[in-house]
Design a protein around this motif. Structure first.
Motif, short mmCIF file in Angstrom:
data_model
loop_
_atom_site.label_atom_id
_atom_site.label_comp_id
_atom_site.label_asym_id
_atom_site.label_seq_id
_atom_site.Cartn_x
_atom_site.Cartn_y
_atom_site.Cartn_z
N ILE A 385 2.32 -7.96 -2.97
CA ILE A 385 2.84 -7.84 -1.60
C ILE A 385 4.34 -7.56 -1.60
CG2 ILE A 385 1.00 -9.11 -0.40
CD1 ILE A 385 2.82 -11.55 -0.34
N GLN A 386 5.05 -8.08 -2.60
CA GLN A 386 6.49 -7.76 -2.65
C GLN A 386 6.70 -6.27 -2.92
OE1 GLN A 386 9.27 -10.65 -4.65
NE2 GLN A 386 7.34 -11.54 -5.31
N SER A 387 5.87 -5.70 -3.81
CA SER A 387 6.00 -4.28 -4.10
C SER A 387 5.69 -3.44 -2.86
CB SER A 387 5.05 -3.87 -5.22
OG SER A 387 5.22 -4.70 -6.31
N GLN A 390 8.57 -3.40 -0.59
CA GLN A 390 9.57 -2.38 -0.98
C GLN A 390 9.19 -1.02 -0.43
OE1 GLN A 390 10.11 -2.00 -5.20
NE2 GLN A 390 10.43 -4.19 -5.54
N MET A 391 7.91 -0.67 -0.61
CA MET A 391 7.47 0.70 -0.26
C MET A 391 7.47 0.91 1.24
SD MET A 391 4.44 0.73 -3.05
CE MET A 391 4.81 0.74 -4.80
N THR A 393 9.33 -0.68 3.39
CA THR A 393 10.70 -0.67 3.86
C THR A 393 11.31 0.72 3.71
OG1 THR A 393 10.89 -2.98 3.23
CG2 THR A 393 12.94 -1.82 3.62
N ARG A 394 10.89 1.44 2.68
CA ARG A 394 11.44 2.78 2.45
C ARG A 394 11.03 3.79 3.52
NH1 ARG A 394 10.74 1.86 -3.13
NH2 ARG A 394 12.63 0.76 -3.61
N VAL A 401 8.01 -10.40 3.30
CA VAL A 401 6.73 -10.83 2.75
C VAL A 401 6.69 -12.34 2.67
CG1 VAL A 401 6.42 -8.74 1.41
CG2 VAL A 401 7.52 -10.69 0.37
#
Lengths: 530, 302, 324
Positions: A385-387, A390-391, A393-394, A401
């Protein structure tokens, strides 16, 4: 502080002498010490639908049908099965099969088992879900049995793979405790029960009267080591010869290690995101780009769902977070499964198009969202979920999260408290009707459909296709309908598939294992390298 | 004192604080501890300005930078002196921010528990009678439960979160302060200055907090220092067990727990450096607290 | 003495009642064990059946009432997960925890007292100073971190000792123990050391402080003046006085050691009560959680009681009536 494996293995010789677990000669050579990743909750095979229990049961008991390594039903205690009419299955039972107590296996035992399954007291997860469709049992002769279903129900053979057969000599309502103590732990499986220490281990001996292929091991010690690092350490130090659920963090390293050997296969477990479809108005964890309240739920817009899906770089998650222990997914099942739809590849990563879709949907500046997930349930759940955070947010979807303990997480997910959240699903049946019915069919308690459709996605067209599929008896025709339904669900982004996990087993380099899609670890499938 | 004496006696006008500072400086180890504590505190307070990266801002992270060994350089030219974790988070920044969380949880809970506990302890000692019995019964009750289990259950009920961890720590810690404050106050309240204050008919709260409290401070400070270290340790332990702070605000304990998975695969830096940071911090605080006890405890004074 | 005991007892019952109420409400707020235990493939009807089977469909006050009623009859309920009586389940795990805790306490005495004596008698020697500095490490290091490091060094890197589990056990008094077999002892070494570290530091420091305090007392001077050997003075006369606080602390810490074994057992996969309680919290297995906490409270109260009684034996000046 770098770990040196040479040292570890040199030490293993010492440890081996000390504990006598890895000794390679004499009687001990016939002993397999294996490690399970979760504690079993009972030896009673009808008490709790739970993978670790199923793993253990596969040693002691047999079902009428078994799942092969790719989760396709194959003959076990039943030699053949066929529909005699639309609602009646006839099974021919294997002859000459003996239980561990010497009793011969007959149709009587099947009837006895089917009768007991729904009546196990205090069961927290009953096997009745597999026997419920069967409304009538008729013993034709000692080795022929007929099972009647209320409606057309093509999944009877698949469901029977989950139901372990116990001997009818156990009397009326055998107690779960008597299975744990060993008194009732009598099956037809390749190993006999010796002892069970809760939370620690189960000891088993080979059953020499077994009807199938004779297992290599005279004795099996089935240990429980839930801690990932400890399990790998135990394999490396030689305490344990065979471990399941090798942590993804260690897999890459172990693959290149000469002294251990890994067996892996793609599992039937899909990891996916559920999006809140239960609210038309504002959903609890989405606000505008500056934190302002929204008057609608963006996730109801197909374009937003698609944007969120294609903003995820699945190969990156598989490579970086899962360290190769998964394959990107675009549907429920991995390739090669029955009812896998070949024209549904994993959605391609396309941040530019995702931004465009968001703008079209009326969110040119994105929005704020909290992505929830468990942190102690699925492999690397909190990292995934953290990854994704990141995606997302981009592409302008400012994501925070939150990882929550499963016990609390699942209760909140069941109450539709989240907006976007991570879940997993293992299809025990190895085909698509199971996830379709449970995950994306409209929630309907009366029909028993959509039981875990937590996002409350609803699409009448899809429901109709699912209904059609589960009442189509012909396998080939049913597969077509299931593929059609899957495609419909995925085109509408009913949920966001991420990846199918891989199941990884680790063992001493002189052993091999037939890796199973259903996550079960079976000592009878562990053999020395020829 | 005559000027003829050539023994350089301590100057007469040495204030209590100067005496305290002189005695504290006796132990080189304790001074070193104090220096480290101050350094760590500065790091924690100034984290946003000195950390190379904001480890909580997902937009600054890239999983493609994940698990890089110490000294690697990212695509954007940022050097990861202590390597990165699985999310591509700079470990140095993670540790500095982790210190911030660990310290604020430790200090925060110790201060809140100290205020509540000392107040209750003073009230108990000063009021006596039923109030004292009630408060001290509560203290006994609290101390008869193992702190780890109480904290564990509270966090299981409340869920993860920095505020929840602090609350749990306050609940398990306050009783120690209360007991210390009470026993110190019992000694002090028989002293003349309290009697004098009472004779002047000053309000009770004034006697309590303006006169009694300052004189009970030394033992409370000792307890407080040690409790800060205890709280940090306990928080780390709870986070390790999966019940402490959330993944998005990792404390040192959580960083260690997350990184431990990578120990066997040789990526030691993800767990090792946070471990060292935690260790150094706790040991430094304990060195200070240990020596403070020697200095402030009259019974052991040489 | 009787009133004192009675008061303790009433207090204990009150504590247990308050605790059970809190646990019932708390667990109810977290979630529903059925959500965790049930097969995800179960439909809504099957879920309702499972909820009813565990009695979770009743209102909470009624569930609590049933629990109290059962408790009065010595029945603390059956585990939701294992379908075994909670007490039996915990009882089965208790020997593992007990032998670990007892070994840890023994280690702390065997290592802590001699080192403390040495450091107290030779406060300025290099070893004395090192010991004191080391003891700060002892109570500073977080148990879990030390455990991880012990595994990394002794199990993985050196391979001298096994890292997890209990090893072979042998039966004594109808219970399985690890300390009776060589393999079991090897398995116990690391977790016991891990658990004892804090206690070693504690005992060491107490002993040292006791020696420092007593060595200048008049009775020691008299004993010396009488011409007793230094060894006898220290080992008999000084020790007698040091032992009181040490015994108290060891006694009181025994309870905490059992509680803290939660951490050690998690790290070393030691199948004791601590591991069980963590697992039970994760699946909200209320009967087990409640029973465990009740056992711990009972244990604490008993230990405190014993320590107080022991106090009167060791130090006749102490009267129970003067203590709470």
């Amino acid at each position: 502080m770098v770990v040196r494996y040479q040292a570890a293995m040199r030490g293993a010789v010492v440890a081996g002498c000390l504990v006598g677990a890895a000794a390679m000669n004499g009687a001990a050579a016939q002993t397999l010490t294996m490690a399970s990743s979760a504690p079993i909750t009972s030896v009673d095979p009808h008490y709790h639908t739970f993978t670790p229990n199923a793993s253990l049961d596969a040693h002691l008991f047999d079902s009428l049908l078994d799942m092969d390594a790719q989760s396709r039903p194959v003959a076990a205690l039943a030699e053949s099965w066929k529909l005699v009419d639309e609602r009646t299955w006839e099974l021919k039972l294997r002859q000459g099969v003996k239980f561990h107590n010497g009793a011969a296996f007959t149709a009587e035992d099947v009837a006895y088992t089917l009768d007991r399954v729904p009546r196990v007291p205090n069961s927290p997860g009953s096997f009745a879900i597999y026997t419920k469709p069967i409304v009538g049992v008729e013993i034709v002769d000692p080795h022929t049995i007929r099972l009647r279903t209320a409606g057309i129900y093509p999944l009877v053979p698949i469901d029977l793979t989950q139901v372990a057969i116990i001997p009818h000599g156990l009397g009326k309502d055998p107690a779960t405790e008597d299975f744990n103590s060993g008194k009732n732990a009598i099956g037809t499986g390749p190993f006999r029960f010796v002892s069970y220490k809760p939370g620690d281990r189960v000891e088993m001996d080979r059953f020499d009267g077994y009807w199938g292929k004779k297992p290599y091991w005279q004795h099996v010690s089935f240990r429980i080591i839930p801690n990932d690092g400890a399990r790998t350490a135990a394999l490396l130090s030689g305490d344990i010869g065979f471990i399941e659920a090798v942590p993804t963090t260690d897999a890459a390293r172990l693959r290149t290690d000469k002294r251990v050997h890994l067996a892996e296969t793609v599992s039937l477990r899909i990891i996916f995101l559920t999006l809140d479809q239960s609210r038309d108005g504002p959903t609890p964890f989405i606000t505008g780009p500056n934190g302002e309240k929204l008057d609608r739920n963006p996730l109801k817009d197909h374009r937003v769902r698609e944007a969120l899906s294609i903003a995820i770089n699945r190969p990156a998650i598989v490579e970086r977070v899962m360290e190769g222990a998964a394959i990107p997914a675009g549907q429920f099942l991995p390739p090669g499964s029955y009812s896998y739809a070949p024209d549904l590849p994993p959605p391609a990563y396309d941040a530019a198009r995702a931004k465009k879709l968001l703008a079209e949907a009326g969110f040119p500046n994105g929005f704020r969202i909290t992505l929830h997930g468990p942190n102690d349930r699925y492999v690397n759940d909190a990292k995934i979920i953290q990854s994704i955070g990141q995606m997302w947010t981009r592409i302008g979807v400012q994501t925070s999260v939150e990882g929550i303990t499963w016990s609390n997480y699942i209760a909140r997910a069941n109450k539709q408290e989240f907006s976007a959240y991570l879940l997993g699903w293992g299809s025990s049946s190895g085909e698509a009707s199971n996830p379709l019915r449970s995950l994306v069919a409209t929630f309907d308690a009366a029909k028993g459909r959509g039981a875990v459709n937590r996002g409350r996605y609803s699409n009448p067209q899809l429901d109709a296709l699912i209904d059609k599929a589960v009442t189509t008896a012909d396998d080939a025709a049913r597969e077509k309908v299931l593929q059609q339904a899957t495609k419909l669900a995925m085109d509408d982004v009913a949920f966001i598939p991420l990846h199918n996990q891989k199941n990884i087993w680790g063992m001493r380099s002189d052993l091999t294992y037939i890796a199973r899609a259903d996550e079960q670890s079976r000592a009878q499938d562990v053999r020395p390298v020829q | 004192m005559s000027a003829a004496l050539d023994i350089p006696a301590p100057p007469k006008e040495e204030t209590p604080f100067q005496r305290f500072a002189r005695e504290f400086a006796d132990s080189k180890l304790a001074v070193l501890g104090l220096v480290i504590v101050l350094l760590v505190a500065v790091l924690a307070i100034a984290a946003p300005w000195i950390a190379p990266q904001n480890p909580y801002d997902l937009a600054q992270l890239d999983i493609m930078d994940g698990r890089l060994p110490p000294g690697s350089v990212s695509a954007d030219g940022l050097t990861f002196w202590l390597g990165t974790d699985d999310q591509g988070r700079d470990m140095l920044s993670g540790i500095i921010y982790g210190l911030r969380i660990s310290l604020s949880v430790g200090v925060g809970s110790a201060v809140i528990a100290g205020v509540i506990g000392s107040a209750l302890g003073l009230i108990a000692a000063y009021a006596g009678g039923k109030i004292e019995t009630a408060i001290m019964r509560l203290v006994d009750l609290q101390l008869s439960f193992p702190s780890i289990l109480v904290a564990l259950m509270i966090l299981a009920f409340l869920g993860k979160g920095v505020a929840n961890v602090m609350l749990a720590l306050v609940i398990v810690e306050w009783a120690r302060y209360a007991r210390t404050a009470r026993s110190a106050a019992l000694v002090e309240r028989r002293r003349e200055y309290i009697e004098a204050a009472e004779c002047l008919a000053l309000p009770r709260w004034r006697v309590l907090f303006r006169h009694l409290l300052p004189n009970c401070m030394p033992p409370l400070i000792v307890i407080g220092t040690i409790q800060i270290a205890r709280a940090i340790t306990l928080e780390a332990t709870l986070s390790f067990l999966g019940l402490g702070v959330p993944i998005t605000e990792p404390s040192l304990g959580l960083l260690i727990a997350n990184g431990y998975q990578y120990m066997l695969s040789g990526k030691y830096w993800i767990s090792f450096y946070p471990g060292i940071a935690l260790l150094v911090t706790i040991v430094a605080i304990n060195l200070v607290g240990d020596h403070l006890r020697d200095v402030l405890n009259p019974r052991l004074q040489r | 003495m009787t009133t004192w005991l009675l008061r303790r007892l009433i207090q204990a019952v009150f504590v247990v009642l308050v605790m059970t109420v809190i646990v019932f409400i708390g667990l109810h707020v977290i979630g529903d064990p059925i959500d965790i235990l049930i097969s995800p493939e179960a439909d809504q009807a099957e879920r309702a059946r499972a909820v009813a089977a565990l009695g979770l469909d009743q209102p909470l006050w009624k569930q609590y009432g049933l629990f109290l009623w059962g408790g009065l009859h010595g029945d603390l309920g059956r585990s939701f997960v294992f379908n075994e009586p909670a007490l039996q389940l915990i009882g089965g795990r208790m020997p593992a925890t007990m032998e670990l805790a007892v070994t840890a306490v023994l280690l702390s005495v065997v290592i802590g007292i001699p080192l403390g004596l040495y450091a107290g008698l030779n406060p300025d020697s290099l070893l004395g100073r090192t010991t004191m500095a080391g003891s700060i490490l002892g109570f500073s290091l977080p148990t879990f971190w030390v455990g991880l490091m012990l595994i990394m060094v002794f199990a993985v890197q050196l391979g001298w000792l096994p890292s997890t589990g209990r090893g072979e056990t042998a039966e004594l008094f109808g219970v399985q123990w690890s300390f009776l077999t060589r393999d079991g002892l090897a398995h116990m070494a690391l977790p016991a050391l891990n658990l004892s570290l804090g206690n070693i530091a504690l005992v060491l420091r107490l002993t040292r402080a006791g020696v420092r305090e007593n060595i200048h007392m008049d009775y020691v001077r008299f004993a010396r003046a009488k011409g007793l050997s230094p060894a006898r003075v220290v080992l008999v006369h000084v020790m007698k006085n040091i032992l009181i606080p040490v015994v108290t602390i060891i006694g009181l810490e025994f309870g905490s050691t059992i509680a803290f074994s939660v951490v050690t057992e998690s790290v070393f996969a030691w199948p004791g009560m601590g591991k069980l309680i963590i697992d039970s919290i994760n699946v909200l297995d209320r009967p087990v959680i409640v029973a465990y906490l009740m056992i711990i409270v009972f244990l604490f109260i008993t230990i405190n009681l014993l320590v107080d009684l022991l106090y009167t034996v060791l130090d006749p000046r102490v009267r129970l009536e003067n203590r709470q």
